[in-house]
Design an enzyme around this catalytic site. Structure first.
Site, short mmCIF file in Angstrom:
data_model
loop_
_atom_site.label_atom_id
_atom_site.label_comp_id
_atom_site.label_asym_id
_atom_site.label_seq_id
_atom_site.Cartn_x
_atom_site.Cartn_y
_atom_site.Cartn_z
N ASP A 92 -0.81 150.87 16.02
CA ASP A 92 0.03 151.12 17.19
C ASP A 92 -0.55 152.34 17.89
O ASP A 92 -1.45 153.01 17.36
CB ASP A 92 1.50 151.30 16.78
N GLY A 95 2.89 155.90 20.39
CA GLY A 95 3.97 156.13 21.36
C GLY A 95 5.36 156.04 20.74
O GLY A 95 6.18 156.94 20.90
N ASP A 146 2.61 153.52 25.43
CA ASP A 146 3.75 153.14 26.28
C ASP A 146 4.83 154.20 26.15
O ASP A 146 4.79 155.02 25.24
CB ASP A 146 4.30 151.76 25.85
N GLN A 188 7.75 146.90 28.31
CA GLN A 188 9.01 147.62 28.09
C GLN A 188 10.04 147.16 29.13
O GLN A 188 9.76 146.25 29.91
CB GLN A 188 8.77 149.14 28.19
N ASP A 265 5.65 142.67 13.03
CA ASP A 265 5.51 143.70 12.00
C ASP A 265 6.90 144.25 11.73
O ASP A 265 7.74 144.24 12.62
CB ASP A 265 4.62 144.85 12.47
N CYS A 303 8.97 131.47 -7.31
CA CYS A 303 8.13 132.44 -6.59
C CYS A 303 6.94 132.79 -7.48
O CYS A 303 7.11 133.08 -8.66
CB CYS A 303 8.91 133.69 -6.23
N CYS A 305 4.89 135.35 -7.10
CA CYS A 305 4.45 136.73 -6.94
C CYS A 305 4.32 137.41 -8.31
O CYS A 305 4.88 136.95 -9.30
CB CYS A 305 5.39 137.51 -6.02
N CYS A 308 7.81 138.22 -9.88
CA CYS A 308 8.57 137.08 -10.43
C CYS A 308 7.85 136.42 -11.61
O CYS A 308 8.50 135.84 -12.47
CB CYS A 308 8.85 136.07 -9.32
N HIS A 334 7.50 141.53 -4.28
CA HIS A 334 8.22 140.27 -4.09
C HIS A 334 8.59 140.06 -2.62
O HIS A 334 8.37 138.99 -2.06
CB HIS A 334 9.48 140.19 -4.95
ZN LIG Z 1 8.68 136.95 -6.25
#
Ligand SMILES: [Zn+2]
Length: 366
Positions: A92, A95, A146, A188, A265, A303, A305, A308, A334
């Site tokens: 970024d 700003g 900005d 903006q 984001d 999951c 990940c 998990c 996770h």
């Molecule tokens: Zn997970």
């Protein structure tokens, strides 16, 4: 070759599937970018970050500018090397943080002087300086400086901020001096549709590699946010990427993809992860609750990940109970995986031309 291609347009909504080409690799869109505020996505090693499926991350110019400074990062080999991240990075302009974190000392059409929130040192930022800093950080996508206004600011102030945002974007484009680095402009205008139209039209006339919608998710609420996004989208060229900054919850993201947004984001997956708040397909889980003491299940069944695969809700609840740092790290892993999985499901549904229907399901289950 163009930096961005629309690969498929969903027939049930304005959602689209795209591919962003950067110096550090390709990114499938719609994409979610984890936020690496201080040179790291809080608590997450790049090794685990890759495992969550992140294809691009965001770094905050403001924070890196204050500490350790651009020169130090350059001496350490540039931001990619500094962060040990070899995939794309977006910065970024600084700003947003200047206007939200720092006591401002002076602002005019040239730029803004602010006091560092760390040590009070006075720092000056304008379009040329913000662009030069991001050029030197050697990232893949940079943002124009900005002027961000808080939610509910009066019309004359909002108008002035829009004028400055347009003026500064034009100067950023002129100052931009790094090949292989895309420059995105930021629209903006708060929730004022006339100002959003004006800002978008002026920036599109100037011509940028992509367009971001800024100044939302600042207290206007989901409905106003969606209304503003839908309105602003109608003025953006179809062949450029569109980025909704700082948004948001799974529901916000699904709705914005339906309106045609390609990039997101947000700090939610990591911030909430640090607070024992886990995202799951069937809604949030609060891991500090006593109900989890002897719960041997993972956060989310199915999951894949690291958290998990290896840890039960009971163990995680214990970590939070005693303040063990592994708790926040694991739940962040996770949550980041959950967000990447959500984006993969979204891309899959767009490919299958049934995103509008699938979006309803995803939101309802959540
Ligand atoms: Zn997970």
């Amino acid at each position: 070759m163009a930096n961005f291609q629309v690969l498929h347009q969903d027939s049930s909504s304005a959602a689209r599937l795209g591919m962003l080409h950067t110096a550090h690799g390709q990114i499938e869109t719609p994409v979610f970018m984890p936020v690496g505020t201080g040179g790291a996505v809080k608590g997450i090693t790049p090794y685990h970050l890759k495992e969550t499926g992140a294809s691009i991350i965001l770094a905050n110019t403001y924070h890196l500018l204050l500490r350790p400074g651009v020169e130090t990062i350059e001496k350490l080999g540039g931001l990619h090397k500094f962060m040990a991240w070899d995939r794309p990075i977006l910065t970024d302009s600084g700003g947003y943080q200047v206007f939200s974190l720092s006591p401002l000392t002076k602002i005019d059409d040239d730029g803004v002087e602010f006091a560092s929130h760390v040590d009070g040192a006075k720092i000056y930022l304008n379009a040329e300086i913000a662009t030069e800093i991001q050029n030197r950080l050697a990232v893949d996508i940079i943002m124009c400086l900005d002027q961000c206004t808080p939610f509910g600011v009066d019309a004359p102030q909002l108008e002035k901020a829009v004028e400055r945002t347009i003026l500064w974007a034009k100067r950023c484009k002129k100052a931009h001096n790094r090949p292989n680095q895309m420059l995105f402009a930021i629209i903006q205008g708060g929730i004022n549709q006339e100002l959003r139209t004006y800002c978008a039209q002026e920036l599109v006339k100037t011509g940028f590699d992509g367009y971001a919608i800024g100044g939302l998710s600042v207290g206007e609420g989901h409905d106003e946010m969606v209304k503003t996004v839908r309105h602003t989208m109608t003025f953006l060229p179809a062949d450029k990427p569109r980025y909704l900054m700082g948004v948001g919850t799974p529901e916000d993201i699904i709705t914005a993809v339906m309106a045609g947004i390609d990039m997101f984001d947000c700090v939610l997956p990591t911030r909430n992860g640090r607070n024992a708040f886990a995202f799951t397909e069937n809604g949030p889980l609060r891991l500090r609750n006593n109900t989890h003491i002897e719960d041997s299940r993972p956060i989310e069944a199915g999951c894949d990940c690291y958290c998990c695969r290896n840890f039960s809700r009971g163990t995680l609840r214990h970590f939070f109970n005693i303040g063990e740092m592994l708790g926040p790290i694991l739940v962040s892993v996770h949550n980041l995986t959950f967000y990447q999985r959500l984006m993969a499901k979204i891309r899959q549904a767009i490919k299958a031309n049934n995103f509008a229907e699938r979006a309803k399901e995803l939101i309802m289950n959540y």
